[in-house]
Design a protein around this motif. Structure first.
Motif, short mmCIF file in Angstrom:
data_model
loop_
_atom_site.label_atom_id
_atom_site.label_comp_id
_atom_site.label_asym_id
_atom_site.label_seq_id
_atom_site.Cartn_x
_atom_site.Cartn_y
_atom_site.Cartn_z
N CYS A 116 48.44 46.86 61.94
CA CYS A 116 48.70 47.83 60.87
C CYS A 116 47.39 48.38 60.31
CB CYS A 116 49.54 47.20 59.76
SG CYS A 116 51.28 47.01 60.19
N GLU A 117 46.40 47.51 60.13
CA GLU A 117 45.10 47.95 59.63
C GLU A 117 44.43 48.91 60.62
OE1 GLU A 117 43.57 47.54 56.65
OE2 GLU A 117 45.49 46.66 56.07
N LYS A 118 44.48 48.56 61.91
CA LYS A 118 43.90 49.44 62.92
C LYS A 118 44.65 50.76 62.97
CE LYS A 118 42.15 48.00 66.81
NZ LYS A 118 41.96 47.34 68.13
N ASN A 119 45.96 50.72 62.78
CA ASN A 119 46.75 51.94 62.78
C ASN A 119 46.36 52.85 61.62
OD1 ASN A 119 48.87 53.65 63.74
ND2 ASN A 119 50.19 52.86 62.13
N LEU A 174 42.71 53.62 64.91
CA LEU A 174 41.94 52.98 65.98
C LEU A 174 42.79 52.26 67.03
CD1 LEU A 174 39.13 51.46 63.74
CD2 LEU A 174 39.03 53.57 65.09
N LEU A 175 44.10 52.46 67.02
CA LEU A 175 44.97 51.76 67.98
C LEU A 175 44.83 52.34 69.38
CD1 LEU A 175 48.42 51.26 66.21
CD2 LEU A 175 46.69 49.55 66.68
N THR A 176 44.79 51.44 70.35
CA THR A 176 44.90 51.88 71.74
C THR A 176 46.37 52.13 72.05
OG1 THR A 176 45.23 49.65 72.61
CG2 THR A 176 42.93 50.41 72.37
N VAL A 177 46.65 52.71 73.19
CA VAL A 177 48.04 52.95 73.58
C VAL A 177 48.79 51.62 73.69
CG1 VAL A 177 49.52 53.83 75.43
CG2 VAL A 177 47.50 55.13 74.73
N ALA A 178 48.15 50.60 74.27
CA ALA A 178 48.78 49.28 74.40
C ALA A 178 49.05 48.66 73.04
CB ALA A 178 47.90 48.36 75.25
N GLU A 199 49.51 50.29 70.23
CA GLU A 199 50.58 51.06 69.60
C GLU A 199 51.94 50.59 70.10
OE1 GLU A 199 52.12 55.65 69.15
OE2 GLU A 199 50.05 55.29 69.76
N ALA A 200 52.04 50.31 71.40
CA ALA A 200 53.29 49.80 71.97
C ALA A 200 53.61 48.42 71.40
CB ALA A 200 53.19 49.74 73.49
#
Length: 79
Positions: free
Chosen positions: A42-45, A49-53, A55-56
Protein backbone atom coordinates in the motif's frame (compact mmCIF):
# COMPACT_ATOMS: atom_id res chain seq x y z
CA UNK A 1 -16.65 -4.31 -15.38
CA UNK A 2 -12.90 -3.73 -15.38
CA UNK A 3 -10.73 -6.84 -15.45
CA UNK A 4 -7.53 -6.72 -13.39
CA UNK A 5 -4.69 -9.16 -13.14
CA UNK A 6 -4.23 -10.46 -9.62
CA UNK A 7 -2.53 -13.15 -7.63
CA UNK A 8 -5.14 -15.73 -6.67
CA UNK A 9 -6.25 -15.07 -3.07
CA UNK A 10 -6.22 -18.83 -2.43
CA UNK A 11 -2.41 -18.88 -2.67
CA UNK A 12 -2.24 -17.46 0.88
CA UNK A 13 -4.40 -20.16 2.49
CA UNK A 14 -1.43 -22.13 3.82
CA UNK A 15 0.81 -19.26 4.87
CA UNK A 16 -1.11 -15.99 5.14
CA UNK A 17 -4.29 -16.80 7.01
CA UNK A 18 -5.03 -17.44 10.66
CA UNK A 19 -8.20 -17.83 12.66
CA UNK A 20 -8.21 -15.71 15.80
CA UNK A 21 -10.54 -15.76 18.74
CA UNK A 22 -12.12 -12.37 19.34
CA UNK A 23 -14.29 -12.52 22.44
CA UNK A 24 -16.28 -15.73 21.88
CA UNK A 25 -16.00 -15.70 18.06
CA UNK A 26 -13.42 -17.12 15.69
CA UNK A 27 -12.63 -14.69 12.88
CA UNK A 28 -10.44 -14.84 9.80
CA UNK A 29 -7.32 -12.66 9.97
CA UNK A 30 -4.09 -12.14 8.06
CA UNK A 31 -0.89 -13.44 9.60
CA UNK A 32 1.50 -10.74 10.76
CA UNK A 33 3.66 -11.41 7.69
CA UNK A 34 0.81 -10.99 5.20
CA UNK A 35 -0.46 -7.89 7.04
CA UNK A 36 3.03 -6.40 6.83
CA UNK A 37 3.25 -7.21 3.12
CA UNK A 38 -0.13 -5.54 2.56
CA UNK A 39 1.04 -2.41 4.36
CA UNK A 40 4.31 -2.33 2.38
CA UNK A 41 2.51 -2.72 -0.93
CA UNK A 42 0.00 0.00 0.00
CA UNK A 43 2.84 2.40 0.81
CA UNK A 44 4.57 1.63 -2.49
CA UNK A 45 1.27 2.08 -4.29
CA UNK A 46 0.75 5.52 -2.73
CA UNK A 47 4.24 6.48 -3.90
CA UNK A 48 3.54 5.11 -7.39
CA UNK A 49 6.38 2.59 -7.13
CA UNK A 50 4.59 -0.75 -7.63
CA UNK A 51 5.82 -3.16 -10.26
CA UNK A 52 3.26 -5.03 -12.34
CA UNK A 53 3.83 -8.15 -10.20
CA UNK A 54 3.39 -6.17 -6.98
CA UNK A 55 0.19 -4.60 -8.31
CA UNK A 56 -1.18 -8.09 -9.02
CA UNK A 57 -0.19 -9.18 -5.51
CA UNK A 58 -1.80 -6.14 -3.91
CA UNK A 59 -5.00 -6.70 -5.88
CA UNK A 60 -5.14 -10.33 -4.69
CA UNK A 61 -4.52 -9.44 -1.05
CA UNK A 62 -7.18 -6.71 -1.17
CA UNK A 63 -9.67 -9.18 -2.67
CA UNK A 64 -8.90 -11.61 0.16
CA UNK A 65 -9.41 -8.76 2.63
CA UNK A 66 -12.86 -8.06 1.14
CA UNK A 67 -13.75 -11.75 1.39
CA UNK A 68 -12.67 -11.86 5.05
CA UNK A 69 -14.64 -8.71 5.81
CA UNK A 70 -17.80 -10.29 4.42
CA UNK A 71 -17.22 -13.65 6.14
CA UNK A 72 -16.39 -12.06 9.48
CA UNK A 73 -19.43 -9.78 9.26
CA UNK A 74 -21.61 -12.79 8.63
CA UNK A 75 -20.05 -14.67 11.58
CA UNK A 76 -20.68 -11.69 13.84
CA UNK A 77 -24.25 -11.20 12.60
CA UNK A 78 -25.12 -14.85 13.21
CA UNK A 79 -23.70 -14.98 16.73
Amino acid sequence: MITKTMVQPSCWIDSGIKISQVRNLYLFKFTDELQSQLENLCEKNKAGLLTVAEEAELTGILELDRIFTLLNARIIAES
